[in-house]
Scaffold this active site. Structure first.
Site, PDB file in Angstrom:
ATOM      1  N   THR A  51       0.814  -1.209   0.000  1.00 29.42           N
ATOM      2  CA  THR A  51       0.000   0.000   0.000  1.00 29.42           C
ATOM      3  C   THR A  51       0.854   1.268   0.000  1.00 29.42           C
ATOM      4  O   THR A  51       1.980   1.279   0.492  1.00 29.42           O
ATOM      5  CB  THR A  51      -0.932   0.041   1.231  1.00 29.42           C
ATOM      6  OG1 THR A  51      -0.150  -0.024   2.428  1.00 29.42           O
ATOM      7  CG2 THR A  51      -1.925  -1.102   1.195  1.00 29.42           C
TER       8      THR A  51
ATOM      9  N   GLU B 192      -4.364   4.036   3.686  1.00 28.06           N
ATOM     10  CA  GLU B 192      -3.507   3.065   3.007  1.00 28.06           C
ATOM     11  C   GLU B 192      -4.183   2.607   1.715  1.00 28.06           C
ATOM     12  O   GLU B 192      -5.283   2.056   1.762  1.00 28.06           O
ATOM     13  CB  GLU B 192      -3.262   1.867   3.912  1.00 28.06           C
ATOM     14  CG  GLU B 192      -2.650   2.234   5.263  1.00 28.06           C
ATOM     15  CD  GLU B 192      -2.592   1.045   6.204  1.00 28.06           C
ATOM     16  OE1 GLU B 192      -1.534   0.396   6.260  1.00 28.06           O
ATOM     17  OE2 GLU B 192      -3.609   0.756   6.863  1.00 28.06           O
TER      18      GLU B 192
END
Length: 334
Positions: free
Chosen positions: A219, A266
């Site tokens: 991420t 994220e």
């Protein structure tokens, strides 16, 4: 340049009032907080842009930092829908020539309306016109009303346009308060209808714990402002970076299965490989998929992430632009 000025300037589009470039003087100023740049704000901004083009002068957004409500009640900061970076992205897409930011501090709060007009609108900006919303007030104790500004404009030779309230399809006035409530409830689709565009997150990618890589979902992590009250959970998103656009899925929250730490945004980008650290992302939030959950084990988490990705790909594949502005912001060609 002072540290305060540096915080309000990107060297090309956003400038502090103390350092207005000559190219932005003598124009038409849309004045307001413009938090969210919702459909009501866009009426004000578009009126200013249209008037400026007709007169052959620059169109400028004059706004304030921090939000006045945060200044007066610092213990209850306003959930900012569009901090300066996000606001600049939207205002640029709307065709404004620049943003000028007035620091909202004790000195400004104590400035009489007449002095605001003299010192900022006339001396600093040399405006030819001003456009405000029907409920805009300025100066000490909110003494500057739209009618007051009209009178000063007539006396000083600048045109003033006051834009009435914009209502939604149900006849309710559109407001930043309603947009905040929708995002806090995990309803970005509702927020988008009020905004006329998908809500944006803009930020620089920071280093995380790299746990996503071990799960098969690396991420790009962004730290949002402390006042952000977006509902924690998982969202379908679209990401613009360096002129390219990627669909993705994002989680905003404290990661209850791992560290339960400070909130982090994220984002996993589909069909992307490479290093994003230190790069600026502009993320359009389309849909809320589910709340943040705690799983019994990593296998359950990965299975849910697979399902989230499939849901996000379906939603984003079916999404349509809400407006020309939304097309520019969230449907850029990859």
């Amino acid at each position: 340049m002072s540290s305060q000025s540096a915080a309000f300037s990107d060297g090309s589009f956003t400038f502090p009032i103390a350092e207005v470039p000559e190219r932005l003087r003598g124009g038409v100023a849309a004045i307001g907080n413009f938090d969210g740049v919702h459909r009501g704000h866009q009426m004000v901004l578009n009126e200013a842009r249209t008037a400026a083009r007709r007169m052959g002068v620059p169109a400028v957004a004059l706004t304030f930092e921090p939000h006045p409500r945060t200044f007066f009640r610092p213990d209850q900061p306003v959930f900012r829908l569009t901090p300066p970076a996000e606001r600049a992205v939207v205002l640029s897409a709307l065709g404004l020539d620049g943003v000028v930011i007035v620091p909202f501090d004790a000195a400004l709060a104590a400035t009489e309306a007449d002095r605001f007009v003299d010192g900022i609108l006339r001396d600093r900006l040399a405006i030819r016109g001003a456009v405000v919303g029907y409920n805009f007030h300025f100066g000490k104790a909110r003494g500057g009303t739209p009618d007051f500004l009209r009178e000063r404009g007539e006396a000083d030779g600048f045109a003033v346009t006051v834009v009435e309230a914009t209502v939604d399809e149900g006849g309710e006035p559109i407001s930043s308060t309603r947009v905040r409530a929708a995002l806090e409830a995990g309803a970005p689709e509702v927020a988008a209808r009020l905004l006329g565009h998908r809500w944006l997150v803009v930020g620089e990618v920071i280093h995380g714990d790299a746990r996503g890589r071990t799960l098969g979902y690396p991420t790009a992590n962004i730290r949002l402002a402390p006042d952000c009250a977006l509902r924690h959970g998982v969202y379908a998103v679209r990401v613009a970076v360096d002129g390219q656009t990627y669909d993705g899925v994002a989680s905003y929250g404290r990661r209850p299965m791992f560290d339960d730490g400070a909130p982090l945004f994220e984002t996993f980008l589909f069909d992307f490989s490479g290093d994003l650290y230190g790069r600026k992302l502009t993320i359009s939030v389309f849909s809320f998929l589910r709340p943040e959950l705690r799983f019994d084990g990593v296998e359950g988490l990965i299975a849910q992430m697979d399902a989230d990705s499939a849901d996000a790909q379906r939603i984003l594949g079916e999404a349509e632009p809400l407006s020309d502005l939304d097309r520019m912001l969230s449907f850029r060609a990859g």
